[in-house]
Scaffold this active site. Sequence first.
Site, PDB file in Angstrom:
ATOM      1  N   GLY A   8      44.593 -35.320   9.576  1.00  0.00           N
ATOM      2  CA  GLY A   8      43.657 -35.215  10.715  1.00  0.00           C
ATOM      3  C   GLY A   8      44.067 -36.180  11.808  1.00  0.00           C
ATOM      4  O   GLY A   8      43.243 -36.706  12.559  1.00  0.00           O
ATOM      5  N   GLY A  11      43.172 -36.139  15.903  1.00  0.00           N
ATOM      6  CA  GLY A  11      41.813 -36.290  16.419  1.00  0.00           C
ATOM      7  C   GLY A  11      41.623 -37.580  17.201  1.00  0.00           C
ATOM      8  O   GLY A  11      42.577 -38.313  17.484  1.00  0.00           O
ATOM      9  N   GLN A  12      40.354 -37.857  17.533  1.00  0.00           N
ATOM     10  CA  GLN A  12      40.030 -39.017  18.376  1.00  0.00           C
ATOM     11  C   GLN A  12      40.509 -40.323  17.728  1.00  0.00           C
ATOM     12  O   GLN A  12      41.130 -41.152  18.374  1.00  0.00           O
ATOM     13  CB  GLN A  12      38.512 -39.082  18.607  1.00  0.00           C
ATOM     14  CG  GLN A  12      38.120 -40.089  19.666  1.00  0.00           C
ATOM     15  CD  GLN A  12      36.650 -40.496  19.598  1.00  0.00           C
ATOM     16  OE1 GLN A  12      35.912 -40.088  18.693  1.00  0.00           O
ATOM     17  NE2 GLN A  12      36.230 -41.285  20.552  1.00  0.00           N
ATOM     18  N   LEU A  13      40.223 -40.496  16.452  1.00  0.00           N
ATOM     19  CA  LEU A  13      40.614 -41.733  15.770  1.00  0.00           C
ATOM     20  C   LEU A  13      42.106 -41.714  15.404  1.00  0.00           C
ATOM     21  O   LEU A  13      42.823 -42.700  15.615  1.00  0.00           O
ATOM     22  CB  LEU A  13      39.760 -41.900  14.502  1.00  0.00           C
ATOM     23  CG  LEU A  13      40.147 -43.034  13.559  1.00  0.00           C
ATOM     24  CD1 LEU A  13      40.015 -44.394  14.249  1.00  0.00           C
ATOM     25  CD2 LEU A  13      39.271 -43.010  12.301  1.00  0.00           C
ATOM     26  N   ASP A  34      48.226 -32.774  10.794  1.00  0.00           N
ATOM     27  CA  ASP A  34      46.982 -32.152  11.269  1.00  0.00           C
ATOM     28  C   ASP A  34      47.130 -30.656  11.057  1.00  0.00           C
ATOM     29  O   ASP A  34      48.248 -30.153  10.904  1.00  0.00           O
ATOM     30  CB  ASP A  34      46.772 -32.463  12.765  1.00  0.00           C
ATOM     31  CG  ASP A  34      45.302 -32.333  13.188  1.00  0.00           C
ATOM     32  OD1 ASP A  34      44.636 -33.371  13.351  1.00  0.00           O
ATOM     33  OD2 ASP A  34      44.828 -31.192  13.350  1.00  0.00           O
ATOM     34  N   ILE A  35      46.004 -29.956  11.066  1.00  0.00           N
ATOM     35  CA  ILE A  35      46.065 -28.499  10.905  1.00  0.00           C
ATOM     36  C   ILE A  35      46.607 -27.844  12.179  1.00  0.00           C
ATOM     37  O   ILE A  35      47.097 -26.723  12.154  1.00  0.00           O
ATOM     38  CB  ILE A  35      44.659 -27.940  10.548  1.00  0.00           C
ATOM     39  CG1 ILE A  35      44.770 -26.523   9.996  1.00  0.00           C
ATOM     40  CG2 ILE A  35      43.712 -27.998  11.719  1.00  0.00           C
ATOM     41  CD1 ILE A  35      43.482 -26.005   9.372  1.00  0.00           C
ATOM     42  N   ARG A  36      46.545 -28.568  13.289  1.00  0.00           N
ATOM     43  CA  ARG A  36      47.001 -27.998  14.561  1.00  0.00           C
ATOM     44  C   ARG A  36      48.504 -28.152  14.711  1.00  0.00           C
ATOM     45  O   ARG A  36      49.094 -29.103  14.185  1.00  0.00           O
ATOM     46  CB  ARG A  36      46.292 -28.705  15.718  1.00  0.00           C
ATOM     47  CG  ARG A  36      44.817 -28.336  15.767  1.00  0.00           C
ATOM     48  CD  ARG A  36      44.130 -28.951  16.936  1.00  0.00           C
ATOM     49  NE  ARG A  36      43.745 -30.329  16.695  1.00  0.00           N
ATOM     50  CZ  ARG A  36      43.590 -31.236  17.653  1.00  0.00           C
ATOM     51  NH1 ARG A  36      43.831 -30.930  18.896  1.00  0.00           N
ATOM     52  NH2 ARG A  36      43.203 -32.455  17.352  1.00  0.00           N
ATOM     53  N   TYR A 141      26.544 -33.095   7.980  1.00  0.00           N
ATOM     54  CA  TYR A 141      27.603 -34.110   8.088  1.00  0.00           C
ATOM     55  C   TYR A 141      27.211 -35.363   7.302  1.00  0.00           C
ATOM     56  O   TYR A 141      27.996 -35.880   6.500  1.00  0.00           O
ATOM     57  CB  TYR A 141      27.795 -34.433   9.570  1.00  0.00           C
ATOM     58  CG  TYR A 141      28.778 -35.541   9.876  1.00  0.00           C
ATOM     59  CD1 TYR A 141      30.137 -35.381   9.638  1.00  0.00           C
ATOM     60  CD2 TYR A 141      28.335 -36.735  10.452  1.00  0.00           C
ATOM     61  CE1 TYR A 141      31.033 -36.397   9.968  1.00  0.00           C
ATOM     62  CE2 TYR A 141      29.229 -37.745  10.783  1.00  0.00           C
ATOM     63  CZ  TYR A 141      30.581 -37.572  10.536  1.00  0.00           C
ATOM     64  OH  TYR A 141      31.465 -38.572  10.861  1.00  0.00           O
ATOM     65  N   LYS A 145      28.939 -36.964   3.996  1.00  0.00           N
ATOM     66  CA  LYS A 145      29.488 -38.332   3.980  1.00  0.00           C
ATOM     67  C   LYS A 145      28.851 -39.149   2.846  1.00  0.00           C
ATOM     68  O   LYS A 145      29.531 -39.932   2.184  1.00  0.00           O
ATOM     69  CB  LYS A 145      29.284 -39.013   5.334  1.00  0.00           C
ATOM     70  CG  LYS A 145      30.165 -38.468   6.457  1.00  0.00           C
ATOM     71  CD  LYS A 145      31.639 -38.775   6.229  1.00  0.00           C
ATOM     72  CE  LYS A 145      32.529 -38.324   7.382  1.00  0.00           C
ATOM     73  NZ  LYS A 145      33.962 -38.479   7.122  1.00  0.00           N
TER      74      LYS A 145
HETATM   75  N1  LIG Z   1      34.628 -40.372  16.098  1.00  0.00           N
HETATM   76  C1  LIG Z   1      33.545 -40.985  15.648  1.00  0.00           C
HETATM   77  O1  LIG Z   1      32.695 -41.445  16.429  1.00  0.00           O
HETATM   78  C2  LIG Z   1      33.357 -41.161  14.163  1.00  0.00           C
HETATM   79  C3  LIG Z   1      32.237 -41.884  13.701  1.00  0.00           C
HETATM   80  C4  LIG Z   1      32.027 -42.007  12.327  1.00  0.00           C
HETATM   81  C5  LIG Z   1      32.950 -41.479  11.439  1.00  0.00           C
HETATM   82  N2  LIG Z   1      34.044 -40.798  11.912  1.00  0.00           N
HETATM   83  C6  LIG Z   1      34.962 -40.212  10.932  1.00  0.00           C
HETATM   84  O2  LIG Z   1      36.299 -40.542  11.264  1.00  0.00           O
HETATM   85  C7  LIG Z   1      37.159 -39.450  10.950  1.00  0.00           C
HETATM   86  C8  LIG Z   1      37.962 -39.065  12.164  1.00  0.00           C
HETATM   87  O3  LIG Z   1      37.080 -38.714  13.205  1.00  0.00           O
HETATM   88  P1  LIG Z   1      37.604 -38.184  14.610  1.00  0.00           P
HETATM   89  O4  LIG Z   1      36.575 -38.560  15.606  1.00  0.00           O
HETATM   90  O5  LIG Z   1      39.000 -38.570  14.833  1.00  0.00           O
HETATM   91  O6  LIG Z   1      37.478 -36.607  14.377  1.00  0.00           O
HETATM   92  P2  LIG Z   1      38.156 -35.439  15.237  1.00  0.00           P
HETATM   93  O7  LIG Z   1      37.289 -34.250  15.102  1.00  0.00           O
HETATM   94  O8  LIG Z   1      38.487 -35.939  16.598  1.00  0.00           O
HETATM   95  O9  LIG Z   1      39.525 -35.204  14.448  1.00  0.00           O
HETATM   96  C9  LIG Z   1      39.609 -34.562  13.220  1.00  0.00           C
HETATM   97  C10 LIG Z   1      40.983 -33.949  13.096  1.00  0.00           C
HETATM   98  O10 LIG Z   1      41.053 -33.266  11.836  1.00  0.00           O
HETATM   99  C11 LIG Z   1      41.802 -32.090  12.041  1.00  0.00           C
HETATM  100  N3  LIG Z   1      41.492 -31.118  11.009  1.00  0.00           N
HETATM  101  C12 LIG Z   1      40.435 -30.275  10.927  1.00  0.00           C
HETATM  102  N4  LIG Z   1      40.512 -29.502   9.850  1.00  0.00           N
HETATM  103  C13 LIG Z   1      41.657 -29.830   9.211  1.00  0.00           C
HETATM  104  C14 LIG Z   1      42.296 -29.377   8.029  1.00  0.00           C
HETATM  105  N5  LIG Z   1      41.783 -28.384   7.290  1.00  0.00           N
HETATM  106  N6  LIG Z   1      43.457 -29.955   7.672  1.00  0.00           N
HETATM  107  C15 LIG Z   1      44.001 -30.945   8.415  1.00  0.00           C
HETATM  108  N7  LIG Z   1      43.445 -31.415   9.548  1.00  0.00           N
HETATM  109  C16 LIG Z   1      42.285 -30.871   9.943  1.00  0.00           C
HETATM  110  C17 LIG Z   1      41.398 -31.598  13.435  1.00  0.00           C
HETATM  111  O11 LIG Z   1      42.368 -30.714  13.969  1.00  0.00           O
HETATM  112  C18 LIG Z   1      41.287 -32.920  14.193  1.00  0.00           C
HETATM  113  O12 LIG Z   1      42.482 -33.242  14.864  1.00  0.00           O
HETATM  114  C19 LIG Z   1      36.250 -38.332  10.427  1.00  0.00           C
HETATM  115  O13 LIG Z   1      36.238 -38.365   9.019  1.00  0.00           O
HETATM  116  C20 LIG Z   1      34.903 -38.698  10.957  1.00  0.00           C
HETATM  117  O14 LIG Z   1      33.871 -38.209  10.139  1.00  0.00           O
HETATM  118  C21 LIG Z   1      34.255 -40.634  13.245  1.00  0.00           C
END
Ligand SMILES: NC(=O)c1ccc[n+]([C@@H]2O[C@H](COP(=O)([O-])OP(=O)(O)OC[C@H]3O[C@@H](n4cnc5c(N)ncnc54)[C@H](O)[C@@H]3O)[C@@H](O)[C@H]2O)c1
Length: 316
Positions: A8, A11-13, A34-36, A141, A145
């Site tokens: 993943g 994504g943002q993190l 990532d899946i993308r 969600y 978690k």
């Molecule tokens: N961003 C926040 O504010 C926040 C807060 C608390 C917890 N989190 C946790 O941190 C983690 C990362 O969050 P984020 O904000 O980067 O999320 P995001 O949605 O920005 O990124 C998630 C990534 O996972 C990828 N993904 C989705 N399905 C997939 C699959 N089947 N196989 C592989 N990759 C796949 C998506 O393409 C995406 O790039 C998550 O577990 C989230 O629950 C985030």
Amino acid sequence: MDKILVIGAGGQLGTELVSALQLLHGRENVVASDIRPESEVKMDGTYICLDVLDEQALHEAVIKHEISQVYHLAAVLSARGESHPLFAWDLNMKSLLHVLELGRIGRIKKIFWPSSIAVFGPDTPKENTPQYTRMNPTTVYGISKLAGERWCDYYYRKYGVDVRSVRYPGLIGYKSLPGGGTTDYAVDIFYQAVQGRPFSCFLQAGTRLPMMYMEDAVNATLKLMQADPSRLSVRSSYNLAGISFSPDEIYAEIKTHFPEFAISYQPDYRQAIADSWPSGIDDTVAQNDWDWQPHFDLARMTSEIIGHLTEQFQRA
Ligand SMILES: NC(=O)c1ccc[n+]([C@@H]2O[C@H](COP(=O)([O-])OP(=O)(O)OC[C@H]3O[C@@H](n4cnc5c(N)ncnc54)[C@H](O)[C@@H]3O)[C@@H](O)[C@H]2O)c1
């Protein structure tokens, strides 16, 4: 030398964590996935397209790249999860179990998996929410978690899997866009302010939530993963606190940089999610166990983000 797989990563993190892991462990020792497709994600370094729900493909990738640590970030987040509850449960749970199984069979040595403040619910104490308290989440969600935390603890106790986790607050950065959470407004507000546009907020003015600047979140993650395992008393997930603020507070801070900036409030379905969460977190256990301390307050975070985004938009 450890070899790290980030799941993943697009994504943002992940976008920010991958760069930090490359600096710490060497670019050649980090595999982003990532899946993308790569063209959509645009990552520096080794990248593979991987669906974490495909358990065989995951095992093959771990063997091929001789992976010893996994950072598993893929998930459906809070707001998006409410539109696709069964899919959110499926992805969030199955993917975690796939990764924990890799630990159980000894294929990998260490796992990072993030939880969230979404594990708390309306009957949780809102102020200074303790590490151990009432937890009755009302979103799919949050339920996923909380169940994930219990699985992490179970795999640690039953099989000795070295899995580590934090309950991130809402994460705020400027390098990547958020992926469907309830705190996304706190990123979007900067993009609108810097472009001289008014901002429409999907939460009410006074809704105070726990938040954290991305640099602090990345540092916390690396610090926990480097901590001496004998000091870790929590194998479900650690409370983690950064800055708590409401839309009107961040608006006031941004206005000190852009006096003309205007905001309006149009709360939607995300208001109910936000109302079910705490407004401030007590992270004393993380402070004691692995010396956690955040470095960014609201003013410092705001001027950093505005500085970087202004530069980005001037270059574009
Ligand atoms: N961003 C926040 O504010 C926040 C807060 C608390 C917890 N989190 C946790 O941190 C983690 C990362 O969050 P984020 O904000 O980067 O999320 P995001 O949605 O920005 O990124 C998630 C990534 O996972 C990828 N993904 C989705 N399905 C997939 C699959 N089947 N196989 C592989 N990759 C796949 C998506 O393409 C995406 O790039 C998550 O577990 C989230 O629950 C985030």
